[in-house]
Design a protein around this motif. Structure first.
Motif, PDB file in Angstrom:
ATOM      1  N   LEU A   1       6.472  44.696  77.090  1.00 31.61           N
ATOM      2  CA  LEU A   1       7.002  43.628  77.452  1.00 31.61           C
ATOM      3  C   LEU A   1       5.966  42.906  78.442  1.00 31.61           C
ATOM      4  N   ILE A   2       5.470  41.733  78.386  1.00 37.71           N
ATOM      5  CA  ILE A   2       4.249  41.252  79.116  1.00 37.71           C
ATOM      6  C   ILE A   2       4.922  40.023  79.914  1.00 37.71           C
ATOM      7  N   GLY A   3       4.583  40.155  81.291  1.00 38.67           N
ATOM      8  CA  GLY A   3       4.972  39.139  82.055  1.00 38.67           C
ATOM      9  C   GLY A   3       6.511  38.877  82.340  1.00 38.67           C
ATOM     10  N   GLY A   4       7.053  39.901  81.772  1.00 40.23           N
ATOM     11  CA  GLY A   4       8.598  39.901  82.025  1.00 40.23           C
ATOM     12  C   GLY A   4       9.307  39.083  80.950  1.00 40.23           C
ATOM     13  N   LYS A   5       8.478  38.407  80.169  1.00 41.37           N
ATOM     14  CA  LYS A   5       9.425  37.836  79.166  1.00 41.37           C
ATOM     15  C   LYS A   5       8.729  37.415  77.626  1.00 41.37           C
ATOM     16  N   THR A   6       7.690  38.116  77.465  1.00 36.37           N
ATOM     17  CA  THR A   6       7.148  37.836  76.073  1.00 36.37           C
ATOM     18  C   THR A   6       6.736  39.274  75.389  1.00 36.37           C
ATOM     19  N   PHE A   7       6.849  39.215  74.168  1.00 31.97           N
ATOM     20  CA  PHE A   7       6.592  40.416  73.249  1.00 31.97           C
ATOM     21  C   PHE A   7       5.804  40.099  71.962  1.00 31.97           C
ATOM     22  N   VAL A   8       4.571  40.909  71.721  1.00 33.15           N
ATOM     23  CA  VAL A   8       4.093  40.365  70.473  1.00 33.15           C
ATOM     24  C   VAL A   8       3.741  42.032  69.660  1.00 33.15           C
ATOM     25  N   GLY A   9       4.047  42.298  68.394  1.00 33.51           N
ATOM     26  CA  GLY A   9       3.926  43.361  67.999  1.00 33.51           C
ATOM     27  C   GLY A   9       3.861  43.230  66.316  1.00 33.51           C
ATOM     28  N   GLU A  10       3.589  44.243  65.488  1.00 32.37           N
ATOM     29  CA  GLU A  10       3.782  44.350  64.152  1.00 32.37           C
ATOM     30  C   GLU A  10       4.863  44.867  63.584  1.00 32.37           C
ATOM     31  N   LEU A  11       5.620  44.063  62.544  1.00 30.19           N
ATOM     32  CA  LEU A  11       6.809  44.878  61.976  1.00 30.19           C
ATOM     33  C   LEU A  11       6.171  45.854  60.868  1.00 30.19           C
ATOM     34  N   VAL A  12       6.914  47.122  60.838  1.00 28.72           N
ATOM     35  CA  VAL A  12       6.362  47.814  59.894  1.00 28.72           C
ATOM     36  C   VAL A  12       7.597  48.329  58.980  1.00 28.72           C
ATOM     37  N   GLU A  13       7.309  48.483  57.742  1.00 26.59           N
ATOM     38  CA  GLU A  13       8.139  48.773  56.876  1.00 26.59           C
ATOM     39  C   GLU A  13       7.951  50.389  56.513  1.00 26.59           C
ATOM     40  N   PHE A  14       9.165  51.293  56.098  1.00 25.93           N
ATOM     41  CA  PHE A  14       8.768  52.763  55.625  1.00 25.93           C
ATOM     42  C   PHE A  14       9.379  53.032  54.589  1.00 25.93           C
ATOM     43  N   LYS A  15       9.234  54.127  54.067  1.00 27.89           N
ATOM     44  CA  LYS A  15       9.569  54.679  52.725  1.00 27.89           C
ATOM     45  C   LYS A  15       9.739  56.075  52.837  1.00 27.89           C
ATOM     46  N   ASN A  16      10.421  56.665  51.606  1.00 28.74           N
ATOM     47  CA  ASN A  16      10.349  58.333  51.621  1.00 28.74           C
ATOM     48  C   ASN A  16      11.166  58.952  52.650  1.00 28.74           C
ATOM     49  N   GLY A  17      11.819  58.377  53.460  1.00 27.82           N
ATOM     50  CA  GLY A  17      12.577  59.184  54.209  1.00 27.82           C
ATOM     51  C   GLY A  17      13.824  60.010  54.053  1.00 27.82           C
ATOM     52  N   ARG A  18      14.348  60.769  54.762  1.00 25.51           N
ATOM     53  CA  ARG A  18      15.624  61.554  54.290  1.00 25.51           C
ATOM     54  C   ARG A  18      16.863  60.609  54.073  1.00 25.51           C
ATOM     55  N   ALA A  19      17.455  60.920  52.837  1.00 28.41           N
ATOM     56  CA  ALA A  19      18.541  60.222  52.264  1.00 28.41           C
ATOM     57  C   ALA A  19      19.875  60.966  52.855  1.00 28.41           C
ATOM     58  N   LEU A  20      20.804  60.066  52.852  1.00 28.97           N
ATOM     59  CA  LEU A  20      22.054  60.631  53.116  1.00 28.97           C
ATOM     60  C   LEU A  20      22.756  62.015  52.288  1.00 28.97           C
ATOM     61  N   GLY A  21      22.719  63.142  52.816  1.00 27.32           N
ATOM     62  CA  GLY A  21      23.006  64.237  51.995  1.00 27.32           C
ATOM     63  C   GLY A  21      21.885  64.754  51.442  1.00 27.32           C
ATOM     64  N   GLY A  22      20.533  64.211  51.777  1.00 27.06           N
ATOM     65  CA  GLY A  22      19.409  64.928  51.028  1.00 27.06           C
ATOM     66  C   GLY A  22      18.757  65.820  51.695  1.00 27.06           C
ATOM     67  N   PRO A  23      17.814  66.442  51.175  1.00 27.41           N
ATOM     68  CA  PRO A  23      16.900  67.619  52.085  1.00 27.41           C
ATOM     69  C   PRO A  23      16.102  66.872  53.182  1.00 27.41           C
ATOM     70  N   ALA A  24      15.760  67.582  53.850  1.00 26.86           N
ATOM     71  CA  ALA A  24      14.918  67.265  54.911  1.00 26.86           C
ATOM     72  C   ALA A  24      13.414  66.777  54.524  1.00 26.86           C
ATOM     73  N   ARG A  25      12.873  65.699  54.767  1.00 32.36           N
ATOM     74  CA  ARG A  25      11.592  64.977  54.527  1.00 32.36           C
ATOM     75  C   ARG A  25      11.099  64.121  55.391  1.00 32.36           C
ATOM     76  N   SER A  26       9.898  63.880  55.721  1.00 34.84           N
ATOM     77  CA  SER A  26       9.499  62.877  56.780  1.00 34.84           C
ATOM     78  C   SER A  26       9.143  61.304  55.958  1.00 34.84           C
ATOM     79  N   GLY A  27       9.463  60.527  56.507  1.00 32.99           N
ATOM     80  CA  GLY A  27       9.179  59.213  56.363  1.00 32.99           C
ATOM     81  C   GLY A  27       7.699  58.682  56.466  1.00 32.99           C
ATOM     82  N   GLU A  28       7.205  57.730  55.769  1.00 34.24           N
ATOM     83  CA  GLU A  28       6.058  57.254  55.939  1.00 34.24           C
ATOM     84  C   GLU A  28       5.862  55.708  55.750  1.00 34.24           C
ATOM     85  N   ILE A  29       4.863  55.266  56.535  1.00 32.55           N
ATOM     86  CA  ILE A  29       4.568  53.766  56.384  1.00 32.55           C
ATOM     87  C   ILE A  29       4.568  53.216  54.991  1.00 32.55           C
ATOM     88  N   ALA A  30       5.261  52.314  54.586  1.00 27.66           N
ATOM     89  CA  ALA A  30       5.039  51.615  53.373  1.00 27.66           C
ATOM     90  C   ALA A  30       4.169  50.677  53.320  1.00 27.66           C
TER      91      ALA A  30
END
Length: 283
Positions: A76-105
């Motif tokens: 947070l900059i100056g108590g009031k502003t934020f600038v960033g990049e929105l990142v989407e992910f893929k290939n992470g663990r599904a409900l009931g599925g085996p362990a696996r690490s997600g990655e940036i899509a």
């Protein structure tokens, strides 16, 4: 007014004079624009753990209608502003599925936020124009404000506390707050609106004090009484001009006083008085 009382009042008022502090955003779920209509939609989950680091989790939909989430993090900059990049992910663990690490899509694009208070602001999402952005409130906790008395302490810019008493009451959608302190007693009565704001409320209106000849303006931010009966709020005072540019600030904290009969002294509010069950608060 006696000289002693005049000096005591002047000391109290001086102790609360300070410039307004930065309003750090309230963690939780935030709604975008006017999209909080009760139907499945999109929004932002904002997390902040007491510092300047923010994590934004956007949940929404792709063009084909499938759901997605994205994240952005930064300072947070100056108590009031934020600038960033929105990142989407893929290939992470599904409900009931085996362990696996997600990655940036993919990196979807920039997100920019300007906060105007702890619960309001403006957000600009990738490919969209700036729009309103506010803390989503799904529960109203009015019990703690209805005809309640608090043993309180106030603090300004100096590192000491002033003993005080706070009386809160609701009159329809209006708030009445009495703040009393000192011997002989000084009292300021605040009367104004009451607007839900995240996990608390905000209020603005007119304040009349026993030691002043004419009323002035006030603004209250983050007014709340938690599940344990603890009161907290930030109170700003000033004229029509200074209430915006350089208000006086007083921080208020207190404990709810029970209305029930006790054998010795005054006990804290019981859970039932605050609309809660004692079992909910067992640790």
């Amino acid at each position: 007014m006696s000289i002693a009382r005049t000096l005591m009042t002047a000391a109290f008022v001086a102790s609360i004079s300070s410039p307004a502090l930065a309003a750090f955003p309230d963690p939780g779920m935030w709604a975008i624009g006017d999209e909080a209509d009760g139907k499945p939609g999109r929004g932002i989950q904002l997390d902040r753990q007491g510092g300047k680091t923010l994590i934004f989790t956007y949940f929404g939909y792709r063009e084909d209608g499938s759901a997605t989430f994205m994240q952005a993090s930064g300072q947070l900059i100056g108590g009031k502003t934020f600038v960033g990049e929105l990142v989407e992910f893929k290939n992470g663990r599904a409900l009931g599925g085996p362990a696996r690490s997600g990655e940036i899509a993919k990196v979807v694009g920039p997100i920019a936020v300007t906060f105007s208070s702890t619960t309001t602001g403006t957000i600009t999402l990738p490919g969209e124009l700036p729009q309103k952005f506010g803390r989503f409130q799904f529960e109203s906790n009015l019990e703690g404000l209805q005809n309640r008395r608090f043993a309180a302490a106030t603090a300004g810019p100096f590192a000491y506390l002033n003993a005080a008493e706070v009386m809160l009451d609701l009159q329809g959608k209006m708030l009445r707050m009495e703040l009393s302190w000192g011997q002989p007693q000084n009292t300021c009565t605040h009367t104004g609106d009451l607007v839900p704001a995240g996990k608390g409320f905000r209020s603005q209106g007119v304040v009349s004090c026993s030691y002043e000849n004419s009323p002035t303006r006030y603004r209250i931010e983050d007014l709340q009484v938690d599940e344990y009966g603890m009161l907290s709020a930030r109170l700003y005072r000033g004229s029509e001009e200074t209430i915006v540019t350089q208000p006086q600030l007083i921080n208020i904290t207190g404990v709810c006083q029970s209305k029930g009969a006790v054998f010795v002294g005054i006990s804290i509010c019981r859970p039932a008085e605050l609309g809660r069950d004692s079992v909910d608060l067992m640790e």
